[in-house]
Structure formats: structure tokens, C-alpha cells
Design an enzyme around this catalytic site. Structure first.
Site, PDB file in Angstrom:
ATOM      1  N   PHE A 120       0.833  -1.195   0.000  1.00  0.00           N
ATOM      2  CA  PHE A 120       0.000   0.000   0.000  1.00  0.00           C
ATOM      3  C   PHE A 120       0.872   1.251   0.000  1.00  0.00           C
ATOM      4  O   PHE A 120       1.948   1.273   0.593  1.00  0.00           O
ATOM      5  CB  PHE A 120      -0.941  -0.001   1.202  1.00  0.00           C
ATOM      6  N   GLU A 121       0.365   2.279  -0.638  1.00  0.00           N
ATOM      7  CA  GLU A 121       1.143   3.502  -0.874  1.00  0.00           C
ATOM      8  C   GLU A 121       1.690   4.131   0.398  1.00  0.00           C
ATOM      9  O   GLU A 121       2.775   4.706   0.403  1.00  0.00           O
ATOM     10  CB  GLU A 121       0.262   4.506  -1.617  1.00  0.00           C
ATOM     11  N   ALA A 122       0.948   4.038   1.495  1.00  0.00           N
ATOM     12  CA  ALA A 122       1.414   4.648   2.743  1.00  0.00           C
ATOM     13  C   ALA A 122       2.526   3.851   3.406  1.00  0.00           C
ATOM     14  O   ALA A 122       3.094   4.305   4.408  1.00  0.00           O
ATOM     15  CB  ALA A 122       0.245   4.814   3.708  1.00  0.00           C
ATOM     16  N   GLY A 123       2.827   2.644   2.887  1.00  0.00           N
ATOM     17  CA  GLY A 123       3.999   1.922   3.376  1.00  0.00           C
ATOM     18  C   GLY A 123       3.781   0.553   3.968  1.00  0.00           C
ATOM     19  O   GLY A 123       4.753  -0.123   4.337  1.00  0.00           O
TER      20      GLY A 123
END
Length: 269
Positions: free
Chosen positions: A54-57
Site C-alpha cells: 500500500f502507498e502509505a507503506g
């Protein structure tokens, strides 16, 4: 023996089709919305070893705490292998560790280029769009660097355009050989486009979009009628299997019971 659902919406067909394109033990960068639903459905059926990013990590999550409403939702961290942040997530794409970027878009052209920035005008009128869309988020980077991308979207003539209003996420540019490499992109480009009417790929030589399968109740002609440019047709085009009872049950009761992303009923006309 498979039991096919008798009642399902085009969105549910879309999610089931998207899920089936995901292989077990692959690392998949998840876009917001339907891609997250498709990944979770795949994890719960045929591909439990999928590693979502996921983009947030968050890396390697199992979405058992409920469906995240965005790629930055705290629920993306549920049972994650680790969390390091946005820069770390995109570093994985640039180092070649992401097998598939699973993304959506508002508009697509014959070569798999995507627009998720604006509609109703062309770039020379950027400051005065008729519709301002959410923008790239991480999709532009995913399209550049993931080994392949899978695109999932509704199928309407206005969404399938010969020329995009804005080029947000690059596919095969104009289809010329080596166009992606010449632009400095390391990923191979889009592998599949999954819509409410068809499963499509891209011709090896021309890089133009090609019908591989039609969704239940559709034909090559009906798909073409809803597309704003000519489509190629695979020699072995087939009809895609409808959603199973298990898939529909998981979507409605387990993954998205409140219908945040997948509507359970069709809108009345």
C-alpha cells in the site's frame, strides 16, 4: 463443482474478474477502491500468498479488520509484515520487486495510457477543466515502474477515448517499439484491462488494446459499440465465467458489506 451466482451486478463481475487475474505469491501494489477489493477476494479464494503493498507503506497486510477506505487508512497495516512509509513503498517498485500494479482510471486510450486528472478539456486548457478528478496519487509511478500493471474500470464510450484529456499514467505511449524504454520507464506496461464488459490485453507488435474475453451476456460487437476506438480481437476470444456463489458471498458479506466500493444493486434508470 463450481456454483455460479444467478444474481450479481456489473461491479461484482468486475471485481471477480479482476481477482482471477491475480496469481498466488505475487507482490501487488494496490490502488484505492476496487483493486483493494479484488486483492482481498483473491487472498480469500485462490491466492492466499499474495503480498499486497500500500502507498502509505504497509507491506504484506491481511485486511481482516475491514476494508480500508484509502491506501493511507490505518487498516492497511493489519497483520502487515512491516511498515516503512511512502518512499519505501515506491522504492520497491523502482528496484523491481513489484510484480503487478493494480490500478484504476477514469479514461483510457488504445495503448493503455490512463487519465485520472481531468475531463472535458485538453491540456492547453488545464486551468479550466469541466471535471477535476483526484489525480495520479501513486498510479503514475506504478505505471512507470511496476513489472506490469492491471487496469480495472467501468466500460463506457466516454471512458475509452482515442485521445486522452490528460496523460496521468503511461501505458505504451503511441505504440511505437521501445517507446517506454526511450522515455526512461522500467516497467513492461499494462498487461490487462478488466472492465464491466470485457477482459482485454494488448497486441505484442502494435501495442493496441485487444479483446481476449467478453463478460457474460456481452459479445465482441456489444463491447466494440461501447468503445470510442477500434479494438483488436484475439483469435481465441471466449466468454468469461460469471462470478461464483462463493465470490459474491465474500464480496457482499465479508469484504465490502457496507457497499463502500461495490454496490449490491443496480441504479434505477
Amino acid at each position: 463443482m463450481k456454483q455460479y451466482a444467478a444474481d450479481y451486478t456489473p461491479q461484482e463481475m468486475l471485481v471477480a474478474a479482476g481477482s482471477r487475474q491475480l496469481e498466488d505469491n505475487k507482490v501487488i501494489f494496490a490502488g484505492t477502491g476496487l483493486p483493494m477489493v479484488g486483492i482481498t477476494l483473491a487472498q480469500l479464494t485462490h491466492a492466499p500468498g499474495i503480498i499486497p503493498v500500500f502507498e502509505a507503506g504497509a507491506v504484506g497486510s491481511s485486511l481482516t479488520r475491514g476494508l480500508p477506505l484509502s491506501v493511507g487508512d490505518s487498516r492497511t497495516s493489519c497483520k502487515a509484515h512491516y511498515m516503512q512509509g511512502l518512499s519505501s513503498a515506491f522504492e520497491l517498485t523502482q528496484r523491481g520487486f513489484i510484480d503487478i500494479g493494480f490500478i484504476g482510471g477514469a479514461e483510457i486510450d488504445p495503448y493503455g495510457n490512463l487519465n485520472s486528472t481531468m475531463m472535458g478539456c485538453f491540456p492547453e486548457e488545464y486551468q479550466k477543466p469541466k471535471v477535476r478528478l483526484p489525480g495520479s496519487g501513486g498510479a503514475g509511478d506504478m505505471a512507470c515502474s511496476c513489472t506490469n500493471t492491471i487496469i480495472i474500470m467501468a466500460h463506457e464510450p466516454r471512458r475509452f477515448a482515442p485521445r486522452l484529456n490528460y496523460y496521468t499514467s503511461m501505458g505504451y505511449f503511441d505504440g511505437k517499439p521501445g517507446a517506454r524504454k526511450a522515455a526512461g520507464l522500467q516497467g513492461n506496461g499494462p498487461a490487462r484491462v478488466i472492465t464491466t464488459k470485457a477482459l482485454m490485453g494488448f497486441d505484442e507488435e502494435t501495442k493496441r488494446m485487444k479483446i481476449l474475453a467478453t463478460m457474460p451476456g456481452e459479445t465482441v460487437a456489444s463491447v466494440q459499440d461501447m468503445t470510442g476506438f477500434p479494438l483488436l480481437v484475439d483469435d481465441n476470444v471466449y466468454e468469461f465465467e460469471p462470478p461464483t456463489v462463493e465470490e459474491i458471498g465474500l464480496i457482499r458479506e465479508v469484504i465490502d458489506p457496507l457497499g463502500y466500493f461495490v454496490k449490491k444493486t443496480l441504479k434505477s434508470s
